[in-house]
Scaffold this motif. Structure first.
Motif, PDB file in Angstrom:
ATOM      1  N   VAL A 188      42.872  51.682  37.375  1.00 20.04           N
ATOM      2  CA  VAL A 188      41.770  51.842  38.299  1.00 20.04           C
ATOM      3  C   VAL A 188      41.045  52.940  37.646  1.00 20.04           C
ATOM      4  CG1 VAL A 188      41.104  52.840  40.560  1.00 20.04           C
ATOM      5  CG2 VAL A 188      42.973  51.337  40.377  1.00 20.04           C
ATOM      6  N   ALA A 189      41.715  54.003  36.774  1.00 19.75           N
ATOM      7  CA  ALA A 189      40.988  55.093  36.197  1.00 19.75           C
ATOM      8  C   ALA A 189      40.270  54.307  34.955  1.00 19.75           C
ATOM      9  CB  ALA A 189      42.196  55.897  35.835  1.00 19.75           C
ATOM     10  N   ALA A 190      40.795  53.325  34.431  1.00 18.59           N
ATOM     11  CA  ALA A 190      40.073  52.562  33.375  1.00 18.59           C
ATOM     12  C   ALA A 190      38.879  51.981  33.824  1.00 18.59           C
ATOM     13  CB  ALA A 190      41.133  51.366  32.846  1.00 18.59           C
ATOM     14  N   VAL A 191      38.892  51.628  35.141  1.00 21.37           N
ATOM     15  CA  VAL A 191      37.829  50.827  35.709  1.00 21.37           C
ATOM     16  C   VAL A 191      36.614  51.832  36.071  1.00 21.37           C
ATOM     17  CG1 VAL A 191      36.998  49.688  37.727  1.00 21.37           C
ATOM     18  CG2 VAL A 191      39.158  48.961  36.768  1.00 21.37           C
ATOM     19  N   VAL A 192      37.092  52.994  36.573  1.00 21.31           N
ATOM     20  CA  VAL A 192      36.177  54.161  36.922  1.00 21.31           C
ATOM     21  C   VAL A 192      35.213  54.337  35.488  1.00 21.31           C
ATOM     22  CG1 VAL A 192      35.672  56.411  37.353  1.00 21.31           C
ATOM     23  CG2 VAL A 192      37.147  54.870  38.677  1.00 21.31           C
ATOM     24  N   VAL A 193      35.799  54.642  34.275  1.00 26.69           N
ATOM     25  CA  VAL A 193      35.151  54.731  33.184  1.00 26.69           C
ATOM     26  C   VAL A 193      34.448  53.553  32.723  1.00 26.69           C
ATOM     27  CG1 VAL A 193      35.456  55.338  30.571  1.00 26.69           C
ATOM     28  CG2 VAL A 193      37.012  56.356  32.482  1.00 26.69           C
ATOM     29  N   ALA A 194      34.950  52.309  32.591  1.00 22.10           N
ATOM     30  CA  ALA A 194      34.110  51.244  32.471  1.00 22.10           C
ATOM     31  C   ALA A 194      33.049  50.973  33.339  1.00 22.10           C
ATOM     32  CB  ALA A 194      35.154  50.059  32.358  1.00 22.10           C
ATOM     33  N   LEU A 195      32.808  51.303  34.668  1.00 23.97           N
ATOM     34  CA  LEU A 195      31.671  51.062  35.506  1.00 23.97           C
ATOM     35  C   LEU A 195      30.679  51.883  34.925  1.00 23.97           C
ATOM     36  CD1 LEU A 195      33.423  51.040  39.030  1.00 23.97           C
ATOM     37  CD2 LEU A 195      32.447  49.165  37.840  1.00 23.97           C
ATOM     38  N   TYR A 196      31.005  53.369  34.518  1.00 19.26           N
ATOM     39  CA  TYR A 196      29.976  53.997  33.899  1.00 19.26           C
ATOM     40  C   TYR A 196      29.444  53.651  32.665  1.00 19.26           C
ATOM     41  CZ  TYR A 196      27.776  58.086  31.657  1.00 19.26           C
ATOM     42  OH  TYR A 196      26.781  58.594  30.997  1.00 19.26           O
ATOM     43  N   GLN A 197      30.021  53.119  31.794  1.00 19.46           N
ATOM     44  CA  GLN A 197      29.895  52.526  30.620  1.00 19.46           C
ATOM     45  C   GLN A 197      28.901  51.110  30.891  1.00 19.46           C
ATOM     46  OE1 GLN A 197      33.483  51.562  28.542  1.00 19.46           O
ATOM     47  NE2 GLN A 197      33.041  53.564  27.146  1.00 19.46           N
ATOM     48  N   LEU A 198      29.162  50.459  31.837  1.00 18.07           N
ATOM     49  CA  LEU A 198      28.447  49.152  32.028  1.00 18.07           C
ATOM     50  C   LEU A 198      27.416  49.311  33.422  1.00 18.07           C
ATOM     51  CD1 LEU A 198      31.723  46.893  32.016  1.00 18.07           C
ATOM     52  CD2 LEU A 198      29.990  47.589  29.938  1.00 18.07           C
ATOM     53  N   ARG A 199      27.218  50.522  33.491  1.00 17.39           N
ATOM     54  CA  ARG A 199      26.072  50.605  34.892  1.00 17.39           C
ATOM     55  C   ARG A 199      24.865  50.178  34.320  1.00 17.39           C
ATOM     56  NH1 ARG A 199      26.254  55.015  31.285  1.00 17.39           N
ATOM     57  NH2 ARG A 199      24.359  55.979  31.062  1.00 17.39           N
ATOM     58  N   LYS A 200      24.527  49.971  33.333  1.00 16.97           N
ATOM     59  CA  LYS A 200      23.138  49.309  33.199  1.00 16.97           C
ATOM     60  C   LYS A 200      23.090  47.706  32.893  1.00 16.97           C
ATOM     61  CE  LYS A 200      21.384  53.583  30.985  1.00 16.97           C
ATOM     62  NZ  LYS A 200      20.741  54.218  29.917  1.00 16.97           N
ATOM     63  N   VAL A 201      24.293  47.102  32.829  1.00 17.09           N
ATOM     64  CA  VAL A 201      24.240  45.826  32.769  1.00 17.09           C
ATOM     65  C   VAL A 201      23.223  45.049  33.607  1.00 17.09           C
ATOM     66  CG1 VAL A 201      25.660  43.720  32.841  1.00 17.09           C
ATOM     67  CG2 VAL A 201      26.581  45.733  31.892  1.00 17.09           C
ATOM     68  N   SER A 202      22.989  45.231  34.934  1.00 17.39           N
ATOM     69  CA  SER A 202      22.448  44.644  35.961  1.00 17.39           C
ATOM     70  C   SER A 202      20.817  44.844  35.625  1.00 17.39           C
ATOM     71  CB  SER A 202      22.711  45.196  37.551  1.00 17.39           C
ATOM     72  OG  SER A 202      22.273  46.529  37.496  1.00 17.39           O
ATOM     73  N   VAL A 203      20.567  45.827  35.055  1.00 14.22           N
ATOM     74  CA  VAL A 203      19.200  46.087  34.576  1.00 14.22           C
ATOM     75  C   VAL A 203      18.755  45.354  33.211  1.00 14.22           C
ATOM     76  CG1 VAL A 203      17.354  47.715  34.376  1.00 14.22           C
ATOM     77  CG2 VAL A 203      19.007  48.136  35.919  1.00 14.22           C
ATOM     78  N   GLU A 204      19.785  45.628  32.338  1.00 11.16           N
ATOM     79  CA  GLU A 204      19.324  44.974  31.005  1.00 11.16           C
ATOM     80  C   GLU A 204      19.915  43.765  30.891  1.00 11.16           C
ATOM     81  OE1 GLU A 204      21.571  47.709  28.438  1.00 11.16           O
ATOM     82  OE2 GLU A 204      20.120  49.349  28.581  1.00 11.16           O
ATOM     83  N   ARG A 205      20.576  43.129  31.778  1.00 13.66           N
ATOM     84  CA  ARG A 205      21.125  41.643  31.583  1.00 13.66           C
ATOM     85  C   ARG A 205      21.730  41.346  30.495  1.00 13.66           C
ATOM     86  NH1 ARG A 205      21.297  41.448  36.661  1.00 13.66           N
ATOM     87  NH2 ARG A 205      21.598  39.097  36.428  1.00 13.66           N
ATOM     88  N   ARG A 206      22.662  42.302  30.243  1.00 14.66           N
ATOM     89  CA  ARG A 206      23.253  42.102  28.918  1.00 14.66           C
ATOM     90  C   ARG A 206      24.590  43.048  29.034  1.00 14.66           C
ATOM     91  NH1 ARG A 206      22.827  45.117  24.806  1.00 14.66           N
ATOM     92  NH2 ARG A 206      20.929  46.787  24.680  1.00 14.66           N
ATOM     93  N   PHE A 207      25.629  42.714  28.552  1.00 14.00           N
ATOM     94  CA  PHE A 207      26.725  43.681  28.026  1.00 14.00           C
ATOM     95  C   PHE A 207      26.766  44.633  27.230  1.00 14.00           C
ATOM     96  CE2 PHE A 207      28.535  40.790  31.333  1.00 14.00           C
ATOM     97  CZ  PHE A 207      29.313  41.768  32.105  1.00 14.00           C
ATOM     98  N   PRO A 208      26.906  45.852  26.721  1.00 19.09           N
ATOM     99  CA  PRO A 208      27.065  46.554  25.619  1.00 19.09           C
ATOM    100  C   PRO A 208      28.139  45.745  24.725  1.00 19.09           C
ATOM    101  CG  PRO A 208      28.264  47.589  27.322  1.00 19.09           C
ATOM    102  CD  PRO A 208      27.635  46.371  28.019  1.00 19.09           C
ATOM    103  N   ARG A 209      27.811  46.420  23.352  1.00 16.47           N
ATOM    104  CA  ARG A 209      28.825  45.430  22.323  1.00 16.47           C
ATOM    105  C   ARG A 209      30.187  46.003  22.553  1.00 16.47           C
ATOM    106  NH1 ARG A 209      26.764  46.166  16.154  1.00 16.47           N
ATOM    107  NH2 ARG A 209      25.139  44.751  17.112  1.00 16.47           N
ATOM    108  N   HIS A 210      30.355  47.317  22.860  1.00 10.93           N
ATOM    109  CA  HIS A 210      31.860  47.529  22.980  1.00 10.93           C
ATOM    110  C   HIS A 210      32.234  48.565  24.226  1.00 10.93           C
ATOM    111  CE1 HIS A 210      35.953  48.911  21.770  1.00 10.93           C
ATOM    112  NE2 HIS A 210      35.599  50.162  21.809  1.00 10.93           N
ATOM    113  N   HIS A 211      33.206  48.197  24.953  1.00 16.01           N
ATOM    114  CA  HIS A 211      33.507  49.144  26.150  1.00 16.01           C
ATOM    115  C   HIS A 211      34.860  49.266  26.270  1.00 16.01           C
ATOM    116  CE1 HIS A 211      34.148  45.316  28.230  1.00 16.01           C
ATOM    117  NE2 HIS A 211      32.768  44.812  27.519  1.00 16.01           N
ATOM    118  N   LEU A 212      35.366  49.955  27.205  1.00 16.65           N
ATOM    119  CA  LEU A 212      36.616  50.192  27.385  1.00 16.65           C
ATOM    120  C   LEU A 212      37.802  49.136  27.885  1.00 16.65           C
ATOM    121  CD1 LEU A 212      39.163  52.190  27.714  1.00 16.65           C
ATOM    122  CD2 LEU A 212      38.338  52.682  30.150  1.00 16.65           C
ATOM    123  N   VAL A 213      36.940  48.162  28.467  1.00 18.41           N
ATOM    124  CA  VAL A 213      37.821  46.946  29.205  1.00 18.41           C
ATOM    125  C   VAL A 213      38.271  46.386  27.968  1.00 18.41           C
ATOM    126  CG1 VAL A 213      37.954  44.910  30.362  1.00 18.41           C
ATOM    127  CG2 VAL A 213      36.519  46.978  31.290  1.00 18.41           C
TER     128      VAL A 213
END
Length: 424
Positions: free
Chosen positions: A187-212
């Motif tokens: 769950v702690a990992a998801v919290v960090v991942a949510l911060y890293q991926l917070r702009k996906v809904s706006v940019e309509r793409r995933f970042p190249r690298h993230h915690l998940v």
């Protein structure tokens, strides 16, 4: 290709588990559609990852539907006096979004929604895969190598025995807090991942690298090391058979955490077919290290949380007798090597990335070899091997920091003001 490889791996693991009369990861996941989930928090966390690709209106609808379905399941379980749990609603919403993506979306929107669904399901499937791996290790590795690690741990001053006494002295408050931190690491990992991926809904793409990604790769690769170096941990090998998974008749001696084990030539010992051989390396340490690394670029609260989770996880792994000190050192090296390999893969392999991964792999292999073949030398010369172990881990940390700094984008220098003519 990644999807096909993942599916093939899951099928192979399912077949292997069935050979031992155990449900595989795919069966366990399918059962949670109806039956009580093992972790409702994890299912809602996976739904949270999936919702990153949705709009705010869609998120509120998805959350409301999940809660409504869970209320129905809770009422039915209460009526039939079944085991109470929650999380089915979150899984239903994730699967429902997959159906919507295939039937109501097209083009980039379909691909984005399917990626969100896949990300959420991978988090849960990774947990199920790890559980299946642990069951397989207990069935296929009857002999454990705990005496080797207990002997080598003398070089570090037997930290599990020391921290175990400290945690016991804190009473139930400290114990329950550490137990909660240890259990909710995903769950702690998801919290960090949510911060890293917070702009996906706006940019309509995933970042190249993230915690998940790092989290999942650690969970898939790590158990393979368990098969090479099977270890059950101090509480089982030198304790009282806690948690009903072993028994005093399986323990080598009843020593943990009051009396450090004596220094004597180690040898493999027989253990039961239930307790997982999941100590070398410490994957909880590796996961907590990955959370710490990925939280460094967040706000102050996230950085503080990442540091707290790392320290608390290390304390819990030692204080509950789940790991030896040498396991933690191997876990840190393992995590940094995996993280460097993933980042190098994303950037394109260059000399610095190859050197970092090769160095981390070499140090990790050297640690395993030394634990297996030099434990007596490590125990009889602690002032030599103890600092060497810490220095080996610190060197990997240093090389990782130096290498990743080269990959960070450098800020452009501020333009110099043009010289102005002097007024006459």
């Amino acid at each position: 290709m990644a999807g096909v490889a993942t599916l093939g791996f899951l099928i192979a693991l399912e077949i292997a588990a069935r050979r031992y009369g155990l449900p595989g990861p795919m069966t366990s996941q399918a059962q949670e559609v109806i039956f009580a989930p093992k972790s409702g928090f994890l299912l809602y966390a996976s739904m949270g990852l999936m919702m990153l690709v949705l709009t705010w209106r869609q998120r509120f609808i998805a959350l409301g539907v999940a809660i409504g379905i869970d209320i129905v399941f809770v009422l039915v379980r209460w009526a039939v006096d079944a085991k109470m749990s929650f999380g089915n609603g979150a899984l239903w919403v994730v699967l429902g979004c997959a159906v919507i993506a295939l039937t109501r979306r097209t083009g980039n929107e379909r691909a984005l929604l399917l990626k969100g669904v896949g990300l959420g399901l991978l988090l849960v499937t990774g947990r199920k895969t790890g559980d299946t791996w642990l069951l397989i290790t207990s069935k296929t590795r009857p002999m454990v190598l705990d005496p080797y690690l207990a002997t080598a741990d003398h070089a570090l001053g037997n930290p599990s025995w020391l921290v175990g006494r400290l945690v016991r002295a804190t009473g139930p408050i400290g114990t329950h807090l550490l137990d909660w931190v240890y259990a909710q690491l995903a769950v702690a990992a998801v919290v960090v991942a949510l911060y890293q991926l917070r702009k996906v809904s706006v940019e309509r793409r995933f970042p190249r690298h993230h915690l998940v990604r790092t989290f999942l790769v650690i969970g898939v690769v790590g158990p393979a090391i368990y098969m090479i170096f099977p270890v059950v941990g101090p509480i089982f090998a030198y304790g009282t058979g806690a948690f009903g998974t072993g028994g005093e008749h399986w323990a080598i001696a009843n020593l943990w955490p009051d009396t450090p084990p004596p220094i004597s030539p180690p040898h493999p010992v027989l253990y039961d077919e239930i307790t997982p051989r999941n100590c070398m390396p410490s994957l909880h340490t590796a996961w907590a290290t990955a959370i710490f690394i990925h939280s460094r670029k967040g706000p102050r609260a996230l950085r503080f949380a990442g540091t707290f989770w790392l320290v608390a996880t290390l304390t819990a792994t030692l204080g509950f007798g789940y790991h030896y000190g040498v396991d933690l050192i191997a876990g840190v090296v393992f995590a940094l090597t995996i993280e460097a390999a993933l980042r190098s893969f994303d950037r394109g392999w260059n000399r610095a990335g190859i050197q970092m991964v090769a160095y981390g792999t070499t140090v990790f292999a050297a640690l395993l070899v030394s634990y297996r073949y030099l434990p007596m030398e490590m125990a009889t010369h602690p002032w030599v091997f103890g600092p060497l172990l810490l220095l080996a881990m610190a060197s990997v940390v240093h090389v990782y920091i130096r290498t990743t700094r080269l990959w960070e984008p450098k800020a452009a220098p501020a333009p110099r003001p043009e010289p102005q003519p002097e007024p006459v």
